[in-house]
Design an enzyme around this catalytic site. Structure first.
Site, PDB file in Angstrom:
ATOM      1  N   HIS A 242      -0.631  -6.676   3.599  1.00  0.00           N
ATOM      2  CA  HIS A 242      -0.455  -5.781   2.449  1.00  0.00           C
ATOM      3  C   HIS A 242       0.340  -6.529   1.393  1.00  0.00           C
ATOM      4  O   HIS A 242       1.329  -7.179   1.702  1.00  0.00           O
ATOM      5  CB  HIS A 242       0.296  -4.526   2.902  1.00  0.00           C
ATOM      6  CG  HIS A 242       0.280  -3.409   1.909  1.00  0.00           C
ATOM      7  ND1 HIS A 242       0.942  -3.475   0.716  1.00  0.00           N
ATOM      8  CD2 HIS A 242      -0.321  -2.197   1.941  1.00  0.00           C
ATOM      9  CE1 HIS A 242       0.748  -2.343   0.049  1.00  0.00           C
ATOM     10  NE2 HIS A 242      -0.018  -1.557   0.775  1.00  0.00           N
ATOM     11  N   ARG A 262       1.384   1.473  -7.423  1.00  0.00           N
ATOM     12  CA  ARG A 262       0.424   0.908  -8.385  1.00  0.00           C
ATOM     13  C   ARG A 262      -0.569   1.970  -8.834  1.00  0.00           C
ATOM     14  O   ARG A 262      -1.001   1.994  -9.975  1.00  0.00           O
ATOM     15  CB  ARG A 262      -0.281  -0.311  -7.767  1.00  0.00           C
ATOM     16  CG  ARG A 262       0.625  -1.541  -7.732  1.00  0.00           C
ATOM     17  CD  ARG A 262       0.041  -2.658  -6.897  1.00  0.00           C
ATOM     18  NE  ARG A 262       0.203  -2.409  -5.472  1.00  0.00           N
ATOM     19  CZ  ARG A 262      -0.688  -2.719  -4.533  1.00  0.00           C
ATOM     20  NH1 ARG A 262      -1.821  -3.296  -4.875  1.00  0.00           N
ATOM     21  NH2 ARG A 262      -0.447  -2.451  -3.267  1.00  0.00           N
TER      22      ARG A 262
END
Ligand SMILES: Cc1cc2nc3c(=O)[nH]c(=O)nc-3n(C[C@H](O)[C@H](O)[C@H](O)COP(=O)(O)OP(=O)(O)OC[C@H]3O[C@@H](n4cnc5c(N)ncnc54)[C@H](O)[C@@H]3O)c2cc1C
Length: 610
Positions: A242, A262
């Protein structure tokens, strides 16, 4: 309990279906098996409600089309296949996309309180690789709500739960799995579970790496148990790193920073303040990706005419871009890059309140662990070992492994994700394939009588389990071996791989294997962490070897697997999956399993959604 007590003293339980693991997949499987009218036992290493799933943050991917009516199972299917770089089991990807909406609505009917749209429907958020806002969520605590709901529902179905229990071996009879044997972590006592069908739902393998977002439970037990019982593993080379884990302070390195940051408008910058993700947009995502920051921002705010910002490209790509910036000397002070959500104050009033409402866990995580206020400052983030796409090879519709009576679901099973998983597709995978595994395990249990338990297997398992006590103080320190193993995998089979390093890793693993055989511990059997670690080691070693030999075999780069010596995708490698199995002499070997041809209808769906 005294460690010298007769090693074959054990309590016995009988079930039709035994589910090993009480995360989302295990709970959902247990509920379904119980609905099938059979007697169900559920085992877990931690307390009920504490499985790794509880940590899931961003949401559950399901094409409910509540926020964008252009979404559908077809778009979800196409997104999943593109994310997985077309080596997914397409049938699983299809079932997953078709069935996830029903599984989410069912969860709501069982009491899950999702965030809402203004008109009262389940709210959905943007996430990497998903074309439309698709993640049903509860702030950034979706896993907690999922586990709470499934647990409440499961308890009321009368499922027997054995908590803080570790399975150390599966028992077989003529090639079929007929039960499991292990120990209570609290008291150290052995227990035998006889079962007509067994479902593995043991989660991931993150603890094979030094930097990971995974909880302590992620030691690949189910992968190893299945492999040793004769099942095949598949896609083990595909590990997801990740892109955004915490990098500072060292004590919290690896802890996840959800992609939801995000999704809500957070941007990645290097030390020069540049949004470097605009510098490298892969060809197959170019038409779907914003080419300027303004368009990217509009996308995160729900503008249907805007395309996603490059920060929401797939995880493998974003992680490699971060590594490139750091290696290029443009990283943050502690070896990551900057993730900034505070900047949205330029765009919306009350930005600080908005961030705290949308990302409460992230706000507290950074405040408590790093003394940083994300509403005013940028976070420092870097890649962390997050998820394993590989796992037990299963039948797409029933989730049965290559061994009769043994099923697998959730992160410990392979297939749906191919070379890379899209965020949010795990929680939906747990529900869809947990349900299927439970249903088909119950059917299997109704059709097949219980098998015979082989006392010799029990004898060998208990002796093996107690061996670290026999080696005692003079044995090898299990914590040290585990630490070295994590170093080998992190440094030699990590985000960026190459042949010579992976060969060194294999040598290193062989040496560690020999030392793990001599692992020694002191004390008694009650809550002995050294003992638990010594037993986990065997699983971590199996999994690490499987990852490494599969990664050596895949001489190309695809999804989560990137090789500097083969940096491009090779179409020849799109034709098969790599499986790992145990040869008759006990050696671990790889084989190539051809991918079945996709039906024309599904091919069309992919074409239409390119
Ligand atoms: C921080 C974080 C955030 C995430 N956020 C998201 C998200 O927003 N959306 C998404 O889709 N995915 C997310 N993921 C991924 C997702 O949470 C996991 O892939 C998923 O929860 C795995 O669920 P599972 O049911 O397969 O296994 P787990 O939840 O890992 O449960 C495994 C169970 O097996 C038990 N077990 C293991 N070994 C044994 C043994 N030997 N004997 C007995 N019991 C055993 C454990 O005790 C546990 O009960 C996130 C992951 C992390 C780390």
């Amino acid at each position: 309990m005294d460690r010298l007590e007769d090693h074959l003293t054990y309590e016995t339980h009988d079930y039709d279906v035994l589910v090993i693991g009480a995360g989302g997949a295990g709970l959902r499987a247990a509920i379904e098996a119980s609905a099938g009218g059979v007697k169900v036992g559920l085992l877990c290493k931690s307390l009920l409600g504490k499985a790794h799933t509880v940590m899931a943050e961003g949401g559950i991917a399901a094409a409910l089309s509540n926020v964008d009516d252009r979404d559908s199972w077809k778009v979800h299917f196409a997104d999943t296949m593109r994310g997985g770089q077309y080596v997914n089991n397409w049938r699983m990807a299809e079932l997953h996309a078709r069935e996830a909406p029903d599984r989410v609505r069912e969860l709501e009917a069982w009491g899950a309180l999702f965030d809402r749209t203004p008109d009262g429907r389940i709210l959905q958020r943007n996430f990497g690789g998903h074309k439309y806002p698709r993640l049903a969520h509860v702030g950034d605590r979706t896993g907690l709500e999922m586990i709470r709901t499934l647990q409440d529902h499961g308890i009321h179905r009368g499922i027997d739960v054995h908590m803080e229990f570790t399975v150390v071996t599966l028992l077989t009879d003529g090639g079929r799995v007929v039960g499991a044997f292990g120990y209570e972590r609290e008291r150290g006592r052995f227990k035998l579970f006889r079962a007509k069908a067994t479902v593995l739902a043991t989660g991931g393998i993150g603890r094979a790496y030094r930097i990971t977002s995974n909880s302590w439970e992620g030691t690949g037990d189910g992968h190893a148990l299945a492999y040793l019982a004769g099942a095949e593993l598949m896609d083990m080379e595909f590990i997801q790193f990740h892109p955004t884990g915490m990098v500072w302070p060292p004590s919290v390195q690896g802890i996840l920073v959800t992609e939801g940051v995000r999704g809500e408008g957070g941007v990645l910058r290097n030390s020069e303040g540049r949004r470097f993700m605009f510098d490298d947009i892969p060809e197959n995502y170019r038409t779907q990706t914003a080419d300027n920051p303004e368009e990217g921002w509009r996308y995160t705010q729900g503008d249907k005419n805007a395309r996603r910002p490059p920060e929401l490209l797939t995880r493998d790509h974003v992680a490699r871009c971060i590594v490139r910036e750091v290696k290029g000397g443009r990283g943050s002070p502690h070896g990551g890059v900057f993730l900034d959500i505070a900047w949205i104050k330029e765009k919306i009033p009350n930005a600080a309140d908005h961030i705290r409402k949308k990302l409460p866990s992230m706000y507290h995580q950074f405040k408590e662990l790093a003394g940083l206020d994300i509403t005013t400052e940028a976070m420092e983030v870097g890649p962390t070992t997050h998820y394993v796409m590989g796992g037990v090879r299963v039948d797409s519709d029933t989730q049965m492994s290559t061994v009769p009576g043994l099923f697998a679901a959730g992160e410990c099973a392979a297939g749906i994700n191919g070379a890379n998983r899209l965020g949010g597709n795990s929680l939906s995978d747990l529900l869809v394939f947990g349900q299927r595994a439970g249903e088909h395990a119950a059917i299997f249990a109704r059709k097949n009588p219980g098998g015979r338990i082989d006392e010799r297997q029990l004898d060998a398992a208990s002796k093996h389990a107690l061996r670290p006590f026999d080696h005692g103080q003079g044995g090898e320190n299990p914590f040290k071996i585990q630490q070295e193993l994590q170093g080998v995998m992190q440094d030699l089979v990590g985000i960026v791989r190459e042949e010579s390093e992976m060969r060194r890793a294999l040598d290193g693993l062989e040496a560690l294997n020999a030392r793990a055989e001599r692992a020694g511990i002191t004390g008694h059997r009650e809550y002995n962490n050294g003992w638990h670690t010594a037993l986990d080691l065997a699983n971590l070693l199996v999994v690490s070897q499987a990852i490494t030999i599969s990664a050596l075999e895949r001489k190309e780069s695809r999804g989560g697997h990137f090789r500097t010596d083969y940096p491009e995708k090779d179409p020849a490698f799109a034709a098969f999956n790599i499986v790992v199995r145990r040869a008759s002499d006990g050696a671990m070997q790889t084989a190539r399993a051809p991918i079945a041809d996709m039906p024309a209808e599904l091919k069309r769906v992919i074409e239409e959604n390119k």
